[in-house]
Design an enzyme around this catalytic site. Structure first.
Site, PDB file in Angstrom:
ATOM      1  N   LYS A   4       0.700  -1.098  -0.179  1.00 43.67           N
ATOM      2  CA  LYS A   4      -0.114  -0.115   0.036  1.00 43.67           C
ATOM      3  C   LYS A   4       0.793   1.253  -0.043  1.00 43.67           C
ATOM      4  CE  LYS A   4      -2.097   1.722   3.802  1.00 43.67           C
ATOM      5  NZ  LYS A   4      -2.079   3.137   3.805  1.00 43.67           N
ATOM      6  N   ASP A  60      -3.546   4.327  -1.467  1.00 41.47           N
ATOM      7  CA  ASP A  60      -4.388   4.743  -0.474  1.00 41.47           C
ATOM      8  C   ASP A  60      -4.370   6.242  -0.434  1.00 41.47           C
ATOM      9  OD1 ASP A  60      -6.031   4.888   1.568  1.00 41.47           O
ATOM     10  OD2 ASP A  60      -4.394   4.533   3.033  1.00 41.47           O
ATOM     11  N   LYS A  89      -7.247   8.108  -0.621  1.00 37.53           N
ATOM     12  CA  LYS A  89      -8.624   8.575   0.291  1.00 37.53           C
ATOM     13  C   LYS A  89      -9.176   9.925  -0.293  1.00 37.53           C
ATOM     14  CE  LYS A  89      -6.943   6.337   4.820  1.00 37.53           C
ATOM     15  NZ  LYS A  89      -5.641   6.517   4.479  1.00 37.53           N
ATOM     16  N   ASP A  98     -13.603  15.096  -2.063  1.00 40.05           N
ATOM     17  CA  ASP A  98     -14.018  16.535  -2.557  1.00 40.05           C
ATOM     18  C   ASP A  98     -15.475  16.463  -3.399  1.00 40.05           C
ATOM     19  OD1 ASP A  98     -13.443  19.130  -3.778  1.00 40.05           O
ATOM     20  OD2 ASP A  98     -11.228  18.742  -3.358  1.00 40.05           O
ATOM     21  N   THR A 158      -9.977   3.801  11.087  1.00 37.53           N
ATOM     22  CA  THR A 158      -9.733   2.957  12.431  1.00 37.53           C
ATOM     23  C   THR A 158      -9.182   3.621  13.536  1.00 37.53           C
ATOM     24  OG1 THR A 158      -7.820   2.069  11.396  1.00 37.53           O
ATOM     25  CG2 THR A 158      -9.709   0.753  11.106  1.00 37.53           C
ATOM     26  N   ARG A 182       3.036  -0.727  10.777  1.00 29.01           N
ATOM     27  CA  ARG A 182       3.930  -0.635  11.626  1.00 29.01           C
ATOM     28  C   ARG A 182       4.406  -2.090  12.287  1.00 29.01           C
ATOM     29  NH1 ARG A 182       1.296   4.813  14.186  1.00 29.01           N
ATOM     30  NH2 ARG A 182      -0.533   3.634  13.291  1.00 29.01           N
TER      31      ARG A 182
HETATM   32  O1  LIG Z   1      -9.139   3.782   8.438  1.00 30.07           O
HETATM   33  C1  LIG Z   1      -8.003   3.510   8.152  1.00 30.07           C
HETATM   34  C2  LIG Z   1      -7.556   3.637   6.541  1.00 30.07           C
HETATM   35  C3  LIG Z   1      -6.514   3.689   6.423  1.00 30.07           C
HETATM   36  N1  LIG Z   1      -5.351   3.094   7.319  1.00 30.07           N
HETATM   37  C4  LIG Z   1      -4.115   3.137   6.926  1.00 30.07           C
HETATM   38  O2  LIG Z   1      -3.591   1.827   6.913  1.00 30.07           O
HETATM   39  C5  LIG Z   1      -2.152   1.826   7.702  1.00 30.07           C
HETATM   40  C6  LIG Z   1      -2.303   1.201   8.921  1.00 30.07           C
HETATM   41  O3  LIG Z   1      -0.859   1.470   9.633  1.00 30.07           O
HETATM   42  P1  LIG Z   1      -0.553   0.650  10.870  1.00 30.07           P
HETATM   43  O4  LIG Z   1       0.956   1.005  11.127  1.00 30.07           O
HETATM   44  O5  LIG Z   1      -0.872  -0.970  10.753  1.00 30.07           O
HETATM   45  O6  LIG Z   1      -1.495   1.217  12.011  1.00 30.07           O
HETATM   46  C7  LIG Z   1      -1.782   3.319   7.571  1.00 30.07           C
HETATM   47  O7  LIG Z   1      -0.974   3.401   6.329  1.00 30.07           O
HETATM   48  C8  LIG Z   1      -3.100   3.886   7.517  1.00 30.07           C
HETATM   49  O8  LIG Z   1      -2.990   5.323   6.700  1.00 30.07           O
HETATM   50  C9  LIG Z   1      -5.750   3.055   8.536  1.00 30.07           C
HETATM   51  O9  LIG Z   1      -4.888   2.838   9.350  1.00 30.07           O
HETATM   52  N2  LIG Z   1      -7.144   3.197   8.754  1.00 30.07           N
END
Ligand SMILES: O=c1ccn([C@@H]2O[C@H](COP(=O)(O)O)[C@@H](O)[C@H]2O)c(=O)[nH]1
Length: 237
Positions: free
Chosen positions: A31, A58, A60, A63, A121, A213
């Site tokens: 991603k 990604d 998002k 607009d 999230t 992460r």
């Molecule tokens: O609702 C959402 C939408 C996108 N993300 C993206 O996913 C990864 C999660 O990263 P972690 O390090 O595993 O927490 C990150 O790139 C976000 O931009 C999301 O977390 N939640």
């Protein structure tokens, strides 16, 4: 499109990204988010595709319909496998996004999948109620966005694992449920509010998990990736 865990390449440069990927000996689903794309532009997607990886771009988008439709027409040519918008932009915006994507997809190429972010999230129910003034449960809000996305013709949504089952019930198995907020047992939550393990994600009906992460900060990213992949594929707890 693969359904292996999607690795979030949240790095500031192509150099760091490719350095990170070099230790993996297989083609991955990765991603590219705002951090990397805003530094490197479309070339990072070309490079990742050249290396054989599936790419979720990604960005998002959120607009007015005309702007999102035109942006999607351009994004279609970059060659990502999946792109996204915010469902909060509304049904007309999501439809414009699909039309733009279709218009921009080159002859002989597959249109990228397009999904809609429901509630991030990193958002808790409390925060949603006090900041967005939505007087419903978080699950109801996510389901509302998922149903709106389905009506608009989207291929699926981004949601947390906690909402995947109810979305599957309402929108069906084929509707994508892409779930970030994935952590191994005992892992740090960082800024995420709605988290789950890969095994729970599989059992709850996620079609794809997004992991950043937990893998990129790991002392051994390859071992952690395969650990997560095994839990995801086996669906054990
Ligand atoms: O609702 C959402 C939408 C996108 N993300 C993206 O996913 C990864 C999660 O990263 P972690 O390090 O595993 O927490 C990150 O790139 C976000 O931009 C999301 O977390 N939640």
């Amino acid at each position: 499109m693969k359904n292996s865990p999607i690795i979030a390449l949240d790095f500031p440069s192509e150099e760091e990204t490719i350095g990170f990927l070099n230790v993996f000996n297989e083609s991955l689903f990765v991603k590219v988010g705002m951090e990397l794309y805003l530094q490197e532009g479309p070339s990072i997607v070309y490079k990742l595709k050249e290396l054989g990886h599936d790419v979720f771009l990604d960005l998002k988008l959120h607009d007015i319909p005309n702007t999102v439709g035109s942006a999607m027409r351009g994004l279609a040519r970059i060659g990502a496998d999946m792109v996204n918008v915010h469902a909060a932009g509304g049904e007309a915006m999501m439809q414009a996004a699909i039309e733009g994507l279709e218009a921009g997809t080159l002859a002989g190429q597959k249109r990228p999948k397009i999904i809609a972010v429901t509630q991030l999230t990193s958002t808790s129910e409390e925060q949603m109620k006090t900041e967005q003034l939505i007087e419903r449960t978080l699950k109801e809000s996510v389901l509302n966005y998922a149903e709106l996305a389905k009506t608009a013709g989207m291929d699926g949504v981004v949601c947390s694992v906690q909402e995947a089952a109810v979305i599957r019930e309402s929108c069906g198995d084929a509707f994508l449920k892409v779930t970030p907020g994935i952590r191994l047992d005992g892992g740090k939550n960082h800024d995420q509010q709605r988290v789950a393990t890969p095994a729970v994600a599989r059992k709850s009906g996620s079609t794809h998990i997004v992991v950043g992460r937990a893998i990129t900060n790991s002392a051994d990213p390859v071992a952690t990736y395969f650990d997560i992949k095994n839990w995801w594929e086996a669906g054990f707890e």
